[in-house]
Structure formats: structure tokens, C-alpha cells
Design a protein around this motif. Structure first.
Motif, mmCIF file in Angstrom:
data_model
loop_
_atom_site.group_PDB
_atom_site.id
_atom_site.type_symbol
_atom_site.label_atom_id
_atom_site.label_comp_id
_atom_site.label_asym_id
_atom_site.label_seq_id
_atom_site.Cartn_x
_atom_site.Cartn_y
_atom_site.Cartn_z
ATOM 1 N N SER A 26 1.565 -110.299 -34.581
ATOM 2 C CA SER A 26 2.662 -110.934 -35.218
ATOM 3 C C SER A 26 3.099 -110.171 -36.532
ATOM 4 O O SER A 26 3.955 -110.124 -37.315
ATOM 5 C CB SER A 26 2.534 -112.480 -35.724
ATOM 6 O OG SER A 26 1.288 -112.889 -36.249
ATOM 7 N N VAL A 27 1.956 -109.704 -37.289
ATOM 8 C CA VAL A 27 2.011 -109.053 -38.612
ATOM 9 C C VAL A 27 3.038 -107.852 -38.557
ATOM 10 O O VAL A 27 3.670 -107.513 -39.404
ATOM 11 C CB VAL A 27 0.974 -108.668 -39.428
ATOM 12 C CG1 VAL A 27 0.165 -107.584 -38.686
ATOM 13 C CG2 VAL A 27 0.965 -108.477 -40.805
ATOM 14 N N TYR A 28 3.230 -107.194 -37.318
ATOM 15 C CA TYR A 28 3.774 -106.119 -37.182
ATOM 16 C C TYR A 28 5.100 -106.493 -36.379
ATOM 17 O O TYR A 28 5.945 -105.765 -36.095
ATOM 18 C CB TYR A 28 3.260 -105.049 -36.335
ATOM 19 C CG TYR A 28 1.867 -104.538 -36.836
ATOM 20 C CD1 TYR A 28 1.909 -103.799 -38.153
ATOM 21 C CD2 TYR A 28 0.550 -104.748 -36.461
ATOM 22 C CE1 TYR A 28 0.799 -103.511 -38.683
ATOM 23 C CE2 TYR A 28 -0.468 -104.515 -37.161
ATOM 24 C CZ TYR A 28 -0.162 -103.597 -38.103
ATOM 25 O OH TYR A 28 -1.440 -103.187 -38.909
ATOM 26 N N ALA A 29 5.083 -107.662 -35.861
ATOM 27 C CA ALA A 29 6.359 -108.035 -35.061
ATOM 28 C C ALA A 29 7.408 -108.956 -35.672
ATOM 29 O O ALA A 29 8.087 -109.563 -34.864
ATOM 30 C CB ALA A 29 5.766 -108.567 -33.654
ATOM 31 N N TRP A 30 7.263 -108.998 -37.177
ATOM 32 C CA TRP A 30 8.208 -110.049 -37.565
ATOM 33 C C TRP A 30 9.558 -109.650 -37.618
ATOM 34 O O TRP A 30 10.331 -110.641 -38.124
ATOM 35 C CB TRP A 30 7.723 -110.200 -39.193
ATOM 36 C CG TRP A 30 7.613 -108.938 -39.857
ATOM 37 C CD1 TRP A 30 6.624 -108.050 -39.993
ATOM 38 C CD2 TRP A 30 8.698 -108.470 -40.865
ATOM 39 N NE1 TRP A 30 7.146 -107.263 -40.920
ATOM 40 C CE2 TRP A 30 8.577 -107.580 -41.109
ATOM 41 C CE3 TRP A 30 9.919 -109.026 -41.137
ATOM 42 C CZ2 TRP A 30 9.158 -106.799 -42.233
ATOM 43 C CZ3 TRP A 30 10.701 -108.492 -41.917
ATOM 44 C CH2 TRP A 30 10.591 -107.147 -42.491
ATOM 45 N N THR A 31 10.156 -108.459 -37.238
ATOM 46 C CA THR A 31 11.238 -108.218 -37.347
ATOM 47 C C THR A 31 11.833 -108.643 -36.040
ATOM 48 O O THR A 31 13.312 -108.371 -35.862
ATOM 49 C CB THR A 31 11.575 -106.778 -37.424
ATOM 50 O OG1 THR A 31 10.987 -105.855 -36.493
ATOM 51 C CG2 THR A 31 11.187 -106.232 -38.843
ATOM 52 N N GLY A 32 11.311 -108.839 -34.795
ATOM 53 C CA GLY A 32 11.773 -109.388 -33.622
ATOM 54 C C GLY A 32 11.400 -108.093 -32.494
ATOM 55 O O GLY A 32 11.061 -107.130 -32.915
ATOM 56 N N PHE A 33 11.717 -108.660 -31.239
ATOM 57 C CA PHE A 33 11.595 -107.679 -30.013
ATOM 58 C C PHE A 33 12.905 -107.304 -29.661
ATOM 59 O O PHE A 33 13.795 -108.126 -29.653
ATOM 60 C CB PHE A 33 10.597 -108.485 -28.987
ATOM 61 C CG PHE A 33 9.392 -108.686 -29.381
ATOM 62 C CD1 PHE A 33 8.169 -107.801 -29.375
ATOM 63 C CD2 PHE A 33 8.705 -109.776 -29.897
ATOM 64 C CE1 PHE A 33 7.196 -107.897 -29.830
ATOM 65 C CE2 PHE A 33 7.644 -110.176 -30.476
ATOM 66 C CZ PHE A 33 6.723 -109.095 -30.322
#
Length: 65
Positions: A26-33
Motif C-alpha cells: 500500500s505504501v507504493y499504491a496510494w495513487t491508485g490502480f
């Protein structure tokens, strides 16, 4: 998008993650998918790496463009 449009925005841009992995920290995915952005009507306009597309949505008068 409605909030931005109501304040005069004509384009919204985002920088989601595009990864084939089922789990992503989640630390790398906070901008969304990327799939979520596509479902919201965004289109890919550029890609600077394999996993980081640049997505944009043009806001029209009906707010669904």
C-alpha cells in the motif's frame, strides 16, 4: 471530479500504478490502480515506465466525458 469541475477544472490527471501483481504494498499504491482510473473514464496519455501510466480525463458539460 464533480468538485473539481464545479471550480473550473477542465482536465484531471492522475498517476496510478499498473502492475500484474495480485498484492501490492500500500505504501507504493496510494495513487491508485490503473483499472480504477479506466472505470472512471480516464484515458492513458503517456507512460514513462512499465508500471506508471499518466491518465487524464477531460471534464465536459455533462461531467461524464
Amino acid at each position: 471530479m464533480d468538485w473539481a469541475h464545479s471550480r473550473g477544472a477542465t482536465i484531471i490527471e492522475g498517476y496510478p500504478i499498473d502492475t500484474p501483481r495480485q498484492k501490492y504494498p500500500s505504501v507504493y499504491a496510494w495513487t491508485g490502480f490503473v483499472g480504477t482510473f479506466r472505470q472512471a473514464g480516464f484515458a492513458e496519455v503517456a507512460r514513462r515506465s512499465d508500471t506508471r501510466p499518466i491518465m487524464r480525463k477531460v471534464l465536459g458539460d455533462d461531467r461524464e466525458n
